[in-house]
Design an enzyme around this catalytic site. Structure first.
Site, PDB file in Angstrom:
ATOM      1  CB  CYS A 152      -0.917   0.006   1.221  1.00  0.00           C
ATOM      2  SG  CYS A 152      -2.005   1.449   1.292  1.00  0.00           S
TER       3      CYS A 152
ATOM      4  CD  GLU B  60      -1.649  -1.705  -4.576  1.00  0.00           C
ATOM      5  OE1 GLU B  60      -0.814  -1.515  -5.503  1.00  0.00           O
ATOM      6  OE2 GLU B  60      -1.316  -1.827  -3.394  1.00  0.00           O
TER       7      GLU B  60
END
Length: 225
Positions: free
Chosen positions: A2, A105
């Site tokens: 992340c 992402e």
């Protein structure tokens, strides 16, 4: 992993899920948070649960070199967080929750990456499992509070986009994560229906761009916009 996320929620939302102490205050909405910048974390302070700004990228207590020489510590792997020297002390006694409204992402080949935005299906803030630490700069003696987001293997749904994802806690497990005796039991992937996803503007690909711009998380049909 992340490496970029958002924090766009109200004090009322945080209080409803976490019973934060202290007077209500306005929280700055952010839409392109990058490592080494400040983030809001929920931790247990002397008087109870508090929401405080810290550096994203954990600096262990024993670190003696300048911050610029610190390796990337904005994520900690769930599989090794209890043993790695960088994180094991914080995992034992300084756990926190990073409230997030969503995270990004990317898919595709280098140079043509498509950004995807992920948020909770029910619209509530997400609760990332995190760790925090207090370090003292050896040159200035100033204290620096910092944090990391714990990441684990992606669930089957997320694996279409990435092989890792943040450890997302159920809000009912907040107390057990912050002060429980078996935190490792909570380091698991969320249910497959926990998140929703859509493609967003490629402007988010540039770190430091549009941190105050809510248009970054708007759905778009083409990542090149």
């Amino acid at each position: 992993m992340c490496g970029r996320f958002t924090q766009a929620y109200t004090w009322a939302e945080v209080y409803a899920f976490l019973s934060v102490i202290g007077p209500a205050r306005n929280l700055r909405a952010r839409y392109n948070i990058a490592p080494t910048t400040q983030i809001d974390v929920l931790r247990i302070g002397d008087a109870g649960r508090e929401l405080v700004p810290v550096r994203w990228g954990l600096v262990p207590l024993w670190w003696k070199k300048p911050l610029k020489e610190l390796p990337a510590t904005f994520n900690a792997r769930a599989e090794t967080v209890a043993e790695k020297p960088m994180f094991r002390s914080a995992f034992k006694s300084r756990r926190c929750i990073i409230p997030a409204s969503g995270f990004y992402e990317w898919t595709g080949k280098p140079g043509a990456k498509t950004p995807h935005y992920f948020s909770a299906h029910d619209g509530r803030p997400l609760a990332f499992a995190g760790l925090w630490e207090r370090w003292r700069d050896p040159e200035t003696q100033e204290p620096v509070d910092s944090a990391t987001i714990i990441v684990g293997p992606a669930n089957a749904w997320m694996s279409a986009y990435h092989d890792r994802m943040p450890v997302i806690l159920d809000w009912s497990d907040a107390g057990a994560w912050l002060a429980g005796e078996r935190p490792g039991d909570l380091l698991c992937s969320p249910p497959e229906d926990a998140l929703q996803e859509w493609i967003v503007s490629a402007r988010v690909n540039r770190s430091g761009t549009g941190d105050d711009d809510p248009a970054l998380i708007e759905r778009t049909a083409a990542a090149s916009q």
